[in-house]
Design an enzyme around this catalytic site. Structure first.
Site, PDB file in Angstrom:
ATOM      1  CB  SER A  70      -0.906   0.018   1.235  1.00  0.00           C
ATOM      2  OG  SER A  70      -1.648  -1.164   1.333  1.00  0.00           O
TER       3      SER A  70
HETATM    4  N1  SAH Z   1      -0.802  -5.109   3.932  1.00  0.00           N
HETATM    5  C1  SAH Z   1      -0.065  -5.368   2.708  1.00  0.00           C
HETATM    6  C2  SAH Z   1      -0.854  -5.022   1.463  1.00  0.00           C
HETATM    7  C3  SAH Z   1      -1.841  -6.076   1.192  1.00  0.00           C
HETATM    8  S1  SAH Z   1      -2.483  -6.209  -0.469  1.00  0.00           S
HETATM    9  C4  SAH Z   1       1.280  -4.670   2.717  1.00  0.00           C
HETATM   10  O1  SAH Z   1       1.578  -3.914   3.656  1.00  0.00           O
HETATM   11  O2  SAH Z   1       2.073  -4.913   1.810  1.00  0.00           O
HETATM   12  C5  SAH Z   1      -3.807  -7.306  -0.089  1.00  0.00           C
HETATM   13  C6  SAH Z   1      -3.397  -8.736   0.167  1.00  0.00           C
HETATM   14  O3  SAH Z   1      -4.548  -9.433   0.626  1.00  0.00           O
HETATM   15  C7  SAH Z   1      -2.922  -9.473  -1.077  1.00  0.00           C
HETATM   16  O4  SAH Z   1      -1.635  -9.985  -0.867  1.00  0.00           O
HETATM   17  C8  SAH Z   1      -3.949 -10.592  -1.257  1.00  0.00           C
HETATM   18  O5  SAH Z   1      -3.375 -11.811  -1.726  1.00  0.00           O
HETATM   19  C9  SAH Z   1      -4.465 -10.750   0.151  1.00  0.00           C
HETATM   20  N2  SAH Z   1      -5.790 -11.372   0.280  1.00  0.00           N
HETATM   21  C10 SAH Z   1      -6.861 -11.256  -0.551  1.00  0.00           C
HETATM   22  N3  SAH Z   1      -7.910 -11.962  -0.076  1.00  0.00           N
HETATM   23  C11 SAH Z   1      -7.499 -12.537   1.089  1.00  0.00           C
HETATM   24  C12 SAH Z   1      -8.114 -13.396   2.044  1.00  0.00           C
HETATM   25  N4  SAH Z   1      -9.391 -13.796   1.929  1.00  0.00           N
HETATM   26  N5  SAH Z   1      -7.389 -13.781   3.111  1.00  0.00           N
HETATM   27  C13 SAH Z   1      -6.098 -13.384   3.272  1.00  0.00           C
HETATM   28  N6  SAH Z   1      -5.453 -12.589   2.394  1.00  0.00           N
HETATM   29  C14 SAH Z   1      -6.148 -12.145   1.313  1.00  0.00           C
END
Ligand code: SAH
Length: 236
Positions: A70
């Site tokens: 993000s």
């Molecule tokens: N917090 C992260 C950004 C996350 S992007 C950072 O600091 O880099 C969102 C993430 O959520 C992605 O990697 C995606 O694979 C994951 N995601 C999507 N659906 C999900 C679910 N149901 N459970 C766990 N992770 C999930």
């Protein structure tokens, strides 16, 4: 260490200072716990090597087809919204704030929470992404404060509940109901919710047993995806 590596590190540090000043403090985030954590965590270690020169830019960066790290401002905004100073007062674990994060991605948000002194439990659905996050957290020195799990974050992490805070970093139409049940009575929940075209970071907190919501900021997160095969990083 050779001279080039030393000067790279100094340049990343200067970029990080500028990031905190211009993108975070000047946009109104004053929480000293958050500012110190954002100044501390080496964000470039959480960005794929080919994109490292953009690590401190004012934007999200891709990690894979369904994952991004993000934008720094959004990480700071969501972390500040937890009100960690307040949660330290009410935490059951003697001042240690326990946070559940959904969507580990690069591990950067987990590291920022760890730098704020939190104990972090973070769930990611894609194994390849989670394994890379584990390596990033190890290299940056935050692995001891962060536990990672591969699976469906919308189910939460019941064995470790209740949590003082729950931070969802993938966008969902509505809050997955299992998460609310894992929030402490004095806890805070922050999540991007709503349809993809009108997603808003929302903050929820119980007051006299009722969950009160506040809208913070419009955003566009990658979707929270439930169902299907978990732990398969080659999925479409
Ligand atoms: N917090 C992260 C950004 C996350 S992007 C950072 O600091 O880099 C969102 C993430 O959520 C992605 O990697 C995606 O694979 C994951 N995601 C999507 N659906 C999900 C679910 N149901 N459970 C766990 N992770 C999930």
């Amino acid at each position: 260490m050779n001279l080039r590596r030393t000067s790279n590190r100094a340049s990343f540090e200067a970029q990080r200072e500028a990031m905190v000043e211009r993108q975070i403090r000047r946009r109104g985030i004053g929480d000293p716990i958050v500012l110190a954590a954002m100044a501390e965590v080496p964000r470039h270690l959480f960005v794929p090597p080919a994109r490292r020169k953009f690590a401190y830019s004012d934007r999200a960066l891709g990690l894979g087809p369904h994952s991004t790290i993000s934008q720094p401002y959004i990480v700071a905004r969501m972390t500040a919204a937890l009100d960690l100073a307040g949660l330290r007062e009410t935490s059951a674990a003697g001042g240690e704030v326990r946070v559940l994060e959904i969507g580990t991605g690069s591990g950067y948000q987990s590291a920022v929470l760890a730098a704020c002194g939190c104990r972090v439990f973070s769930i990611e659905r894609e194994a390849g992404i989670s394994n890379q996050a584990a390596a990033n957290l190890e290299e940056a020195g935050y692995a001891a404060s962060v536990e990672l799990r591969i699976g469906d974050g919308s189910l939460g992490w019941p064995e470790e509940s209740p949590f003082d805070a729950i931070l969802v970093t993938a966008g969902a139409q509505e809050l997955p109901p299992a998460l609310l049940a894992q929030l402490a009575a004095t806890g805070v929940l922050v999540a991007p919710l709503g349809p993809p075209s009108a997603q808003v970071i929302r903050r929820g907190q119980f007051e006299k047993g009722e969950l009160l919501w506040q809208n913070l900021e419009e955003v566009r997160f990658v979707p929270l995806r439930s169902g299907g095969g978990f732990g398969d990083s080659s999925e479409r």
